[in-house]
Scaffold this motif. Sequence first.
Motif, mmCIF file in Angstrom:
data_model
loop_
_atom_site.group_PDB
_atom_site.id
_atom_site.type_symbol
_atom_site.label_atom_id
_atom_site.label_comp_id
_atom_site.label_asym_id
_atom_site.label_seq_id
_atom_site.Cartn_x
_atom_site.Cartn_y
_atom_site.Cartn_z
ATOM 1 N N LYS A 463 0.881 -1.172 0.000
ATOM 2 C CA LYS A 463 0.000 0.000 0.000
ATOM 3 C C LYS A 463 0.913 1.215 0.000
ATOM 4 C CE LYS A 463 -3.641 -2.451 2.490
ATOM 5 N NZ LYS A 463 -4.236 -2.768 3.811
ATOM 6 N N THR A 480 -16.576 7.856 6.757
ATOM 7 C CA THR A 480 -16.086 6.756 7.586
ATOM 8 C C THR A 480 -15.163 7.278 8.682
ATOM 9 O OG1 THR A 480 -16.226 5.268 5.681
ATOM 10 C CG2 THR A 480 -14.837 4.559 7.520
ATOM 11 N N HIS A 520 -4.956 2.609 22.132
ATOM 12 C CA HIS A 520 -6.046 2.095 21.298
ATOM 13 C C HIS A 520 -6.359 0.635 21.586
ATOM 14 C CE1 HIS A 520 -3.075 0.127 18.761
ATOM 15 N NE2 HIS A 520 -4.014 -0.311 17.960
ATOM 16 N N THR A 521 -5.347 -0.107 22.040
ATOM 17 C CA THR A 521 -5.609 -1.520 22.330
ATOM 18 C C THR A 521 -6.419 -1.703 23.622
ATOM 19 O OG1 THR A 521 -3.434 -1.575 23.369
ATOM 20 C CG2 THR A 521 -3.591 -2.405 21.113
ATOM 21 N N ARG A 524 -11.501 -0.658 23.785
ATOM 22 C CA ARG A 524 -12.770 -1.389 23.866
ATOM 23 C C ARG A 524 -13.144 -1.696 25.318
ATOM 24 N NH1 ARG A 524 -10.488 -3.209 19.084
ATOM 25 N NH2 ARG A 524 -11.832 -2.852 17.276
ATOM 26 N N TYR A 550 -7.422 6.310 13.921
ATOM 27 C CA TYR A 550 -8.503 5.958 12.992
ATOM 28 C C TYR A 550 -9.263 4.749 13.525
ATOM 29 C CZ TYR A 550 -10.411 3.696 8.734
ATOM 30 O OH TYR A 550 -11.197 3.057 7.822
ATOM 31 N N LEU A 551 -8.514 3.730 13.923
ATOM 32 C CA LEU A 551 -9.172 2.552 14.508
ATOM 33 C C LEU A 551 -10.001 2.967 15.719
ATOM 34 C CD1 LEU A 551 -6.221 -0.038 14.393
ATOM 35 C CD2 LEU A 551 -7.930 0.500 12.646
ATOM 36 N N ARG A 554 -13.214 4.733 14.883
ATOM 37 C CA ARG A 554 -14.268 3.802 14.445
ATOM 38 C C ARG A 554 -14.924 3.121 15.649
ATOM 39 N NH1 ARG A 554 -16.903 4.622 10.439
ATOM 40 N NH2 ARG A 554 -17.566 2.455 10.469
ATOM 41 N N ALA A 558 -18.834 3.654 16.690
ATOM 42 C CA ALA A 558 -19.720 2.497 16.851
ATOM 43 C C ALA A 558 -20.383 2.501 18.223
ATOM 44 C CB ALA A 558 -18.933 1.204 16.645
ATOM 45 N N SER B 32 -5.944 -7.894 5.036
ATOM 46 C CA SER B 32 -6.460 -6.565 4.700
ATOM 47 C C SER B 32 -7.972 -6.542 4.812
ATOM 48 C CB SER B 32 -6.061 -6.183 3.260
ATOM 49 O OG SER B 32 -4.692 -5.909 3.181
ATOM 50 N N ARG B 36 -10.088 -4.294 7.505
ATOM 51 C CA ARG B 36 -11.058 -3.331 6.975
ATOM 52 C C ARG B 36 -12.466 -3.678 7.469
ATOM 53 N NH1 ARG B 36 -12.045 1.802 4.861
ATOM 54 N NH2 ARG B 36 -13.623 1.737 3.238
ATOM 55 N N ARG B 38 -13.337 -5.019 10.249
ATOM 56 C CA ARG B 38 -13.492 -4.544 11.624
ATOM 57 C C ARG B 38 -13.680 -3.026 11.659
ATOM 58 N NH1 ARG B 38 -15.780 -6.256 14.489
ATOM 59 N NH2 ARG B 38 -14.588 -8.039 15.288
ATOM 60 N N ARG B 39 -12.917 -2.313 10.861
ATOM 61 C CA ARG B 39 -13.028 -0.851 10.874
ATOM 62 C C ARG B 39 -14.419 -0.412 10.420
ATOM 63 N NH1 ARG B 39 -7.703 -1.291 8.527
ATOM 64 N NH2 ARG B 39 -8.521 -0.659 6.504
ATOM 65 N N LEU B 40 -15.036 -1.230 9.564
ATOM 66 C CA LEU B 40 -16.368 -0.855 9.071
ATOM 67 C C LEU B 40 -17.473 -1.333 9.993
ATOM 68 C CD1 LEU B 40 -16.031 -1.530 5.238
ATOM 69 C CD2 LEU B 40 -15.904 0.658 6.449
ATOM 70 N N ASP B 41 -17.212 -2.383 10.755
ATOM 71 C CA ASP B 41 -18.280 -2.977 11.565
ATOM 72 C C ASP B 41 -17.708 -3.457 12.890
ATOM 73 O OD1 ASP B 41 -20.373 -4.325 12.721
ATOM 74 O OD2 ASP B 41 -20.942 -5.408 10.897
ATOM 75 N N GLU B 42 -17.901 -2.635 13.906
ATOM 76 C CA GLU B 42 -17.346 -2.949 15.220
ATOM 77 C C GLU B 42 -18.004 -4.181 15.834
ATOM 78 O OE1 GLU B 42 -14.783 -1.853 16.648
ATOM 79 O OE2 GLU B 42 -15.022 -2.537 18.717
ATOM 80 N N ALA B 86 -5.982 -7.533 20.077
ATOM 81 C CA ALA B 86 -5.939 -6.300 20.869
ATOM 82 C C ALA B 86 -6.276 -5.084 20.022
ATOM 83 C CB ALA B 86 -4.542 -6.127 21.481
ATOM 84 N N SER B 87 -5.753 -5.050 18.821
ATOM 85 C CA SER B 87 -5.924 -3.857 18.009
ATOM 86 C C SER B 87 -7.246 -3.858 17.265
ATOM 87 C CB SER B 87 -4.754 -3.764 17.020
ATOM 88 O OG SER B 87 -4.883 -2.637 16.207
ATOM 89 N N LEU B 88 -7.630 -5.005 16.750
ATOM 90 C CA LEU B 88 -8.780 -5.050 15.832
ATOM 91 C C LEU B 88 -9.863 -6.025 16.265
ATOM 92 C CD1 LEU B 88 -6.685 -4.933 12.557
ATOM 93 C CD2 LEU B 88 -8.444 -3.265 13.164
ATOM 94 N N ASP B 89 -9.707 -6.626 17.437
ATOM 95 C CA ASP B 89 -10.702 -7.579 17.919
ATOM 96 C C ASP B 89 -10.979 -8.673 16.896
ATOM 97 O OD1 ASP B 89 -12.430 -8.691 19.753
ATOM 98 O OD2 ASP B 89 -14.148 -7.493 19.100
ATOM 99 N N ARG B 338 -9.382 -5.022 0.787
ATOM 100 C CA ARG B 338 -10.126 -3.863 1.263
ATOM 101 C C ARG B 338 -11.472 -3.764 0.539
ATOM 102 N NH1 ARG B 338 -10.222 1.920 0.672
ATOM 103 N NH2 ARG B 338 -9.889 3.006 2.658
#
Lengths: 588, 588
Positions: A463, A480, A520-521, A524, A550-551, A554, A558, B32, B36, B38-42, B86-89, B338
């Motif tokens: 990326k 978003t 951020h970690t 939640r 950003y995370l 979001r 939510a 990816s 993504r 997770r970022r869109l839907d917690e 931890a970061s993104l569940d 993504r």
Amino acid sequence: MISSTPGSTTRPPDTDGARRVVVVGGVAGGMSAAARARRLDERASIVVLEQSDHVSFAGCGLPYQVSGEIPDRSALLLHDPASLRASLDLDVRTRHRAAAIDRVGQTVTVAADGGTYELAYDALLLAPGATTVLPPIEGLGHPAVHTLRTIADLYALTTRLAGLEAEIAAGRTTPTRAVVVGAGFIGLEAVEALVARGLTVDVVERADQVLPPLEPDLAPLLAGELRDHGVGLHLGISATAVVTQPAGADHAVVLELADGTALDADVVLVSVGVRPASDLAEAAGLALGERGTIRVDADQRTSDPHVWAVGDAAEVVHAVTGTTGPVPLAGPANRQGRRAADAMLGHPTTPQAPVLGTAIVRVFGLTAAVTGPNHTTLATAGVAHEQVRVHASHHAGWFPGAEPVHVTASFAPDGRLLGAQAVGRAGVDKRIDVLATALRAGFGADDLAELELAYAPPYGAAKDVVNMVGFVAQNVLDGTMPQWHAADLDEVGATSLVLDVRSHAEHAAGHLDGALNVPHTELRDRIDEVREAAAGRPVAVHCATGVRSYLATRVLLAAGLDARNLSGGWLTLITTPRAAREPEGAPA
Amino acid sequence: MISSTPGSTTRPPDTDGARRVVVVGGVAGGMSAAARARRLDERASIVVLEQSDHVSFAGCGLPYQVSGEIPDRSALLLHDPASLRASLDLDVRTRHRAAAIDRVGQTVTVAADGGTYELAYDALLLAPGATTVLPPIEGLGHPAVHTLRTIADLYALTTRLAGLEAEIAAGRTTPTRAVVVGAGFIGLEAVEALVARGLTVDVVERADQVLPPLEPDLAPLLAGELRDHGVGLHLGISATAVVTQPAGADHAVVLELADGTALDADVVLVSVGVRPASDLAEAAGLALGERGTIRVDADQRTSDPHVWAVGDAAEVVHAVTGTTGPVPLAGPANRQGRRAADAMLGHPTTPQAPVLGTAIVRVFGLTAAVTGPNHTTLATAGVAHEQVRVHASHHAGWFPGAEPVHVTASFAPDGRLLGAQAVGRAGVDKRIDVLATALRAGFGADDLAELELAYAPPYGAAKDVVNMVGFVAQNVLDGTMPQWHAADLDEVGATSLVLDVRSHAEHAAGHLDGALNVPHTELRDRIDEVREAAAGRPVAVHCATGVRSYLATRVLLAAGLDARNLSGGWLTLITTPRAAREPEGAPA
């Protein structure tokens, strides 16, 4: 081929029907036109008039000859009349000045050492370039004061520098000092060159920042680099006078600033800009455009159908804003010259597109580059836009030597890219060139997100920085990721909970007063704590660069909180100027 | 969030209405997509199944860990299940393999160490990647034979290399030898890595050149660089067998080639390509596309509306030719992930554009990069095109350190750019990224000519390499500069007068038999001599790079001669393969 010679005053005969092309100005645009004209028409008579001693010199290389990075004094003299005659059968006349144009008779009056003469043309190209603007500073006539636009300027400056170096060699113990007035592209190149040459350098800039076209959040990166190399910065202030010092003083002059500051100097280099050298065109009654430019159409044709104009003196339309003015850059000048030749000789042309003003400068280890209008220009022109900021590695972060590329880019509400700027130690030129190409293509955030750029670990990332700019812009524009800007810190700090989602260690090393630190970690698990602290206020989130926040944004959205992410994060915050009064939320 | 655990076999309850997303494959595209999502839907339940021990590793970095350029063994392991939780569940399950898909019941059968279980999904993403293709070589089971696609491959190879290094440390006097089978992108990175590691390396490639996607006139530049670094090249030949050597032999194996050549090796690295790992998709009855890919639409959706696919296993449409197939590249995989997440969660998507296949490789001091189809691909697809070649400095030639960028680019008869490739020591990545952006924009020669790229002497030129490509293409396509190609030398040499317009000294240093040498600066005075020598035949002009010969071609055309300019000049001629028989006009 031209029968007229210095001293003659009659219009030359046109016995063989060959087209008579006269070019005024033998650098960049003018010489590009002359060369292209010959390639298109072997029979044409092509005369190039150049008032100085040199044609086809590499003006952009002057600072690098000052520094010694280009040691060979002849390296910048790319061609001379003899080589141009041999290669392109051009009749190049140096020290010949076009003094007047008779548009009805289609002749140019030429002033040369031997007198004046008339030169007839079927097509006349004006490539007169620009002249150095001198600011209202008293005492600019002092021999310590220099400019740097021509070969003559270069020789004068390097001669002075050599003299000062001879003084040092002869035992002078006072360090040689220079002051550069003007911290634009050329001014900064000159600063770098003078430091490389061993001088102690101050720079004086009337604007509040170095490189005024640069976004205010990026310019401080350059300022830091300059300071790290010992350069004294005097920003937001004008120079008022060059005061000659008495014989035997440590330095030749003192440069006085408006606030009373006195800067010692052995050399003062003035570089506050240029203006179109359109006097000849104006005297000939050609239509002028904005800021003294010669008005031209998309084929470089002036208001006279037999006269064309290119280069620093020709008017262009700026992309995005649609405003008009000069664009004193070598690239456009060269392409305009080629286009004008095509037009003069009836070859199909590529009409000039609105110009982006893509430009770049090296400042010691940093590179700064821009394409398209910046925030101020957009705002002035009334163009609605949103800015996004990305700090992303120039190649894969896990590959040795990764350097951040700091990008600030502007997008229209519909997603279209409007302009972009970048600063960094590596990969900046590549990203700006890609963004300049995207800007020319009318690309939007979606297009940048989908660009397929070359990736292997030494060169980029899966990326790429440009993709990241696209991703962030998509997220901002489709809602978003709502964002807030560091320039609004005062207001945001007063009305919001500032939430720092960096690690505890990062927070401890420097943070905004009153910011709540929740890595951020942990967010939640601690969302209720944030909700309580927000007490109904919006939550202004930040991390170091904007990724973790950003995370977090979001997660907060939510959870039903009104959250916004700081554009560019802490890295942008610490370089963004704010209102003069110290804000409540100032860095602790 | 998912209630199913290893050992359970029932579909998990969906008590809270959260969407259940299952991702098969935890690298690049799969990860990816999961991030993504997770970022869109917690609230979504997101499970990532990865059959290996590692997720989210930097596969493109493997060769650089072999070389030691990336010394830290953990550097390529970007995330692990704990950090992703931890970061993104995310619920990331390594060593869990998706064994089957029940598309009606919307469940995946998962095989793990503890047994199998079923996992229900609302949206299923397949990111299975690719598997290494093994060519038909006997004896590939020998422990000296390695591949390099996974972390496990890396560890096996570096363990073997460490063992060999231990032998050297213990007194072994025979140099360690490696053979790399396959000179594609990864193969060449592996060659470089093994040389950096101190091995003596041969490379065997079935095609007639290294890096088969590269144009035949550019590939020899890489071959030269490889030879300069001591690499033995065996091109146009296949390996047939790995033969185990007796204990006490100098090397572990001998690799036999089809012509009887025997190459000693302590390590054999096979890198002849990958194929889509689409077995699971095929077994589930999903539609497959070309070359075993999983067929998807522009939103990555497969033939099943609840199943998406991305990455090396997903089908793409190739730009320009419109053909379909896999594109095993990290950049597209990440963006596809993504996009698939957007589609799975009902977020607006950016539909996938036809892919350009932009790719790049470092081979010691050289860089080679490509975007869009090459000549062979275009010819196979029946796309009419003209090729132009430019050898231009990566920055102003008079600025120290200028390096040539060798570009070969293809244009449609209407001027549209179709594809481009470049090789050089500096600035190659930038030009290919600009050209990739231009290709995506549908730009033509006129657009390239007018691109406003960033110019200051350390970075580029007033007429950038890309502008030059545009200029040359304009001249070729509008008939200003007819050209001939080095590949046609036999025919051209037999029917034309070859006119070498380089200097006498350049001519003396090497030239085509029978070529007439008239330096371009003498041409106007010697035009009758050329006319006489041509004797009615066409004149095939050349110089070193094509610039002076362009001027000469214009002079000759104006004189009424049928003149053509050699595309790319002598520099291209000496790297262009010709028919096997020695042509009459071979380099003397």
